[in-house]
Design an enzyme around this catalytic site. Structure first.
Site, mmCIF file in Angstrom:
data_model
loop_
_atom_site.group_PDB
_atom_site.id
_atom_site.type_symbol
_atom_site.label_atom_id
_atom_site.label_comp_id
_atom_site.label_asym_id
_atom_site.label_seq_id
_atom_site.Cartn_x
_atom_site.Cartn_y
_atom_site.Cartn_z
ATOM 1 N N SER A 6 0.850 -1.190 0.000
ATOM 2 C CA SER A 6 0.000 0.000 0.000
ATOM 3 C C SER A 6 0.888 1.242 0.000
ATOM 4 C CB SER A 6 -0.873 0.012 1.257
ATOM 5 O OG SER A 6 -1.352 1.330 1.450
ATOM 6 N N HIS A 29 -1.101 -1.126 -4.218
ATOM 7 C CA HIS A 29 -2.397 -0.786 -3.623
ATOM 8 C C HIS A 29 -2.427 0.714 -3.366
ATOM 9 C CE1 HIS A 29 -6.018 -1.763 -1.204
ATOM 10 N NE2 HIS A 29 -5.586 -0.845 -0.365
ATOM 11 N N ASP A 31 -4.437 3.800 -1.795
ATOM 12 C CA ASP A 31 -5.505 4.131 -0.847
ATOM 13 C C ASP A 31 -6.006 5.549 -1.058
ATOM 14 O OD1 ASP A 31 -3.815 2.126 1.490
ATOM 15 O OD2 ASP A 31 -5.855 1.803 0.769
ATOM 16 N N MET A 33 -8.536 8.448 -0.069
ATOM 17 C CA MET A 33 -9.379 8.840 1.074
ATOM 18 C C MET A 33 -9.821 10.296 0.906
ATOM 19 S SD MET A 33 -7.118 7.175 4.133
ATOM 20 C CE MET A 33 -6.422 5.523 3.945
ATOM 21 N N HIS A 62 -8.135 1.564 -4.138
ATOM 22 C CA HIS A 62 -9.082 1.319 -3.037
ATOM 23 C C HIS A 62 -9.754 2.643 -2.688
ATOM 24 C CE1 HIS A 62 -9.488 0.078 1.503
ATOM 25 N NE2 HIS A 62 -10.651 0.171 0.901
ATOM 26 N N MET A 64 -11.876 4.867 -0.606
ATOM 27 C CA MET A 64 -12.525 5.077 0.687
ATOM 28 C C MET A 64 -13.097 6.499 0.666
ATOM 29 S SD MET A 64 -9.534 3.279 2.922
ATOM 30 C CE MET A 64 -8.380 3.540 1.574
ATOM 31 N N MET A 133 -11.440 -5.650 5.076
ATOM 32 C CA MET A 133 -10.647 -4.741 5.921
ATOM 33 C C MET A 133 -10.392 -5.406 7.265
ATOM 34 S SD MET A 133 -9.981 -2.251 4.031
ATOM 35 C CE MET A 133 -9.163 -1.256 5.267
ATOM 36 N N ASP A 171 -6.676 -6.452 4.094
ATOM 37 C CA ASP A 171 -6.033 -5.142 4.110
ATOM 38 C C ASP A 171 -6.024 -4.552 5.512
ATOM 39 O OD1 ASP A 171 -6.839 -2.011 2.303
ATOM 40 O OD2 ASP A 171 -5.114 -2.649 3.501
#
Ligand code: DX5
Ligand code: ZN
Length: 210
Positions: A6, A29, A31, A33, A62, A64, A133, A171
């Site tokens: 990540s 990966h 992330d 956000m 991913h 979020m 998660m 994850d």
């Protein structure tokens, strides 16, 4: 076993150097956000575009964020190979899965620690990845939550009995010890941020996970 470092734990003062440290990993990966769905703001499509020019690895985005439908096109065009969204953020997940696929991107679905597998059961025939998660989303460096293990076990049995094709990813808090626990119950993809990037030798950690 697919390893997906990540990049949340990468050194953003020199992303190219960080990516070179994990060149043996099959996936990266990313992330994303938005400061609403989770109390942190991280990576926009511009960074995915940058990662895509620096590496040929699979980009596993991913999301979020509270409105994944709105930003799917931007992350698809930036070079995502997978776009994974949270079931907790959408009212019509099938529509979003179709939308992701319309860009030639593989759709993934993710559940937070408090969300059960039942919440995504009807989506399983249509997704290429289920991201379990094992920490509360928002930050790297948290401890593994063992409640993820039974979910992975259940997803693996559902996959076997229905001949579904999704990969099972985990994850959060993945290290040498916790990776053994999740491998034993059928996980295919290990997402790891701090364990890989906060070490002297990232490649060694990737090998130890594998
Ligand atoms: C957390 C992110 C995870 C996180 C993993 O919200 O989705 O991907 O970066 O970091 P570690 O491996 O440090 O728990
Ligand atoms: Zn993640």
């Amino acid at each position: 076993m697919i390893i997906a470092p990540s990049i949340l734990s990468a050194n953003f003062a020199n992303l190219e150097k960080s990516l070179q440290r994990v060149s043996s990993a099959e996936w990266l990966h990313v992330d994303v956000m938005d400061g609403h769905f989770v109390p942190n703001i991280t990576i926009g499509p511009l960074v995915v575009k940058g990662v895509n020019t620096l590496s040929n690895q699979v980009i596993d985005t991913h999301l979020m964020i509270t409105d994944p439908y709105k930003y799917t096109e931007a992350y698809a065009k930036a070079g995502s190979d997978y776009i994974t969204f949270h079931i907790e953020t959408v009212s019509s997940p099938i529509e979003l899965i179709k939308h992701i696929k319309s860009f030639g991107v593989k759709p993934g679905i993710s559940i937070k620690p408090d969300t059960q597998v039942e919440a995504i059961k009807e989506l399983l025939p249509f997704v290429d990845q289920v991201l379990v998660m094992s920490v509360e989303p928002g930050f790297g460096g948290q401890s593994f939550m063992h409640s993820a293990i039974d979910k992975i076990k259940f997803l693996d049995s559902l996959r076997k009995s229905n001949n579904y094709k999704y990969l099972i990813s985990v994850d959060g808090g993945i290290n040498e010890e916790t990776s053994k626990l999740v491998k034993a119950v059928g996980v295919d993809v290990l997402v790891a941020g701090s364990y890989v990037f906060n070490s002297e030798n990232a490649e060694e950690k990737i090998t130890s996970l594998r």
